[in-house]
Design a protein around this motif. Structure first.
Motif, PDB file in Angstrom:
ATOM      1  N   TRP A 189       0.916  -1.262   0.090  1.00 33.06           N
ATOM      2  CA  TRP A 189      -0.022   0.044   0.107  1.00 33.06           C
ATOM      3  C   TRP A 189       1.003   1.400   0.049  1.00 33.06           C
ATOM      4  O   TRP A 189       1.916   1.440   0.787  1.00 33.06           O
ATOM      5  N   PHE A 190       0.445   2.166  -0.988  1.00 32.92           N
ATOM      6  CA  PHE A 190       1.368   3.496  -0.739  1.00 32.92           C
ATOM      7  C   PHE A 190       0.251   4.525  -0.962  1.00 32.92           C
ATOM      8  O   PHE A 190      -0.849   4.354  -1.101  1.00 32.92           O
ATOM      9  N   ARG A 191       0.528   5.658  -0.481  1.00 29.40           N
ATOM     10  CA  ARG A 191      -0.352   7.096  -0.639  1.00 29.40           C
ATOM     11  C   ARG A 191       0.342   8.252  -1.307  1.00 29.40           C
ATOM     12  O   ARG A 191       1.623   8.146  -1.038  1.00 29.40           O
ATOM     13  N   GLN A 192      -0.277   8.875  -1.786  1.00 26.14           N
ATOM     14  CA  GLN A 192       0.165  10.105  -2.501  1.00 26.14           C
ATOM     15  C   GLN A 192      -0.702  11.375  -2.003  1.00 26.14           C
ATOM     16  O   GLN A 192      -1.970  11.428  -2.500  1.00 26.14           O
ATOM     17  N   ALA A 193      -0.198  12.228  -1.182  1.00 25.50           N
ATOM     18  CA  ALA A 193      -0.823  13.653  -0.981  1.00 25.50           C
ATOM     19  C   ALA A 193      -0.742  14.450  -2.213  1.00 25.50           C
ATOM     20  O   ALA A 193       0.291  14.612  -2.910  1.00 25.50           O
ATOM     21  N   PRO A 194      -1.534  15.608  -2.370  1.00 29.48           N
ATOM     22  CA  PRO A 194      -1.200  16.676  -3.255  1.00 29.48           C
ATOM     23  C   PRO A 194       0.115  17.197  -3.418  1.00 29.48           C
ATOM     24  O   PRO A 194       0.465  17.695  -2.008  1.00 29.48           O
TER      25      PRO A 194
END
Length: 124
Positions: free
Chosen positions: A36-41
């Motif tokens: 799982w990865f995440r990307q914020a603006p």
């Protein structure tokens, strides 16, 4: 063709919980890690957690330790991310990914297949 489909994102207040799901199809994943990865603006995609199908070994980013739990259901070819005590800084698009090899890695470049992402928004 490999397909990864995430679900479970949404809007939650700080301190709340969400469970993300990632349904995988199209390949025998065997020992390959799922992540799982995440990307914020305005930020780079960052590692959250990973798990190996065969033995359930896990790895977590420091930001996830103690609050997030990654798990898998081999029979359903599904990986989960249970997120507790969510904070506003957890707000991001969360992506499920399948590794390209058996090698454990927190780098997104080690993962060959990606889902479409699911939005998680934590309000303060």
């Amino acid at each position: 063709q490999v397909q990864l489909v995430e679900s479970g994102g949404g809007l939650v207040q700080a301190g709340g919980s969400l469970r993300l799901s990632c349904a995988a199809s199209g390949r025998t994943f065997s020992n390959y890690p799922m992540g799982w990865f995440r990307q914020a603006p305005g930020k780079e995609r960052e590692f959250v957690a990973a798990i190996r199908w065969s033995d359930g070994n896990t790895s977590y980013a420091d930001s996830a330790k103690g609050r997030f739990t990654i798990s898998r259901d081999n029979a359903k070819n599904t990986v989960y991310l249970q997120m507790n005590n969510l904070k506003p800084e957890d707000t991001a698009v969360y992506y499920c990914a399948a590794a390209a090899s058996l090698l454990w890695s927190s780098s997104p470049y080690a993962y060959a297949y990606w889902g479409q992402g699911t939005q998680v928004t934590v309000s303060s």
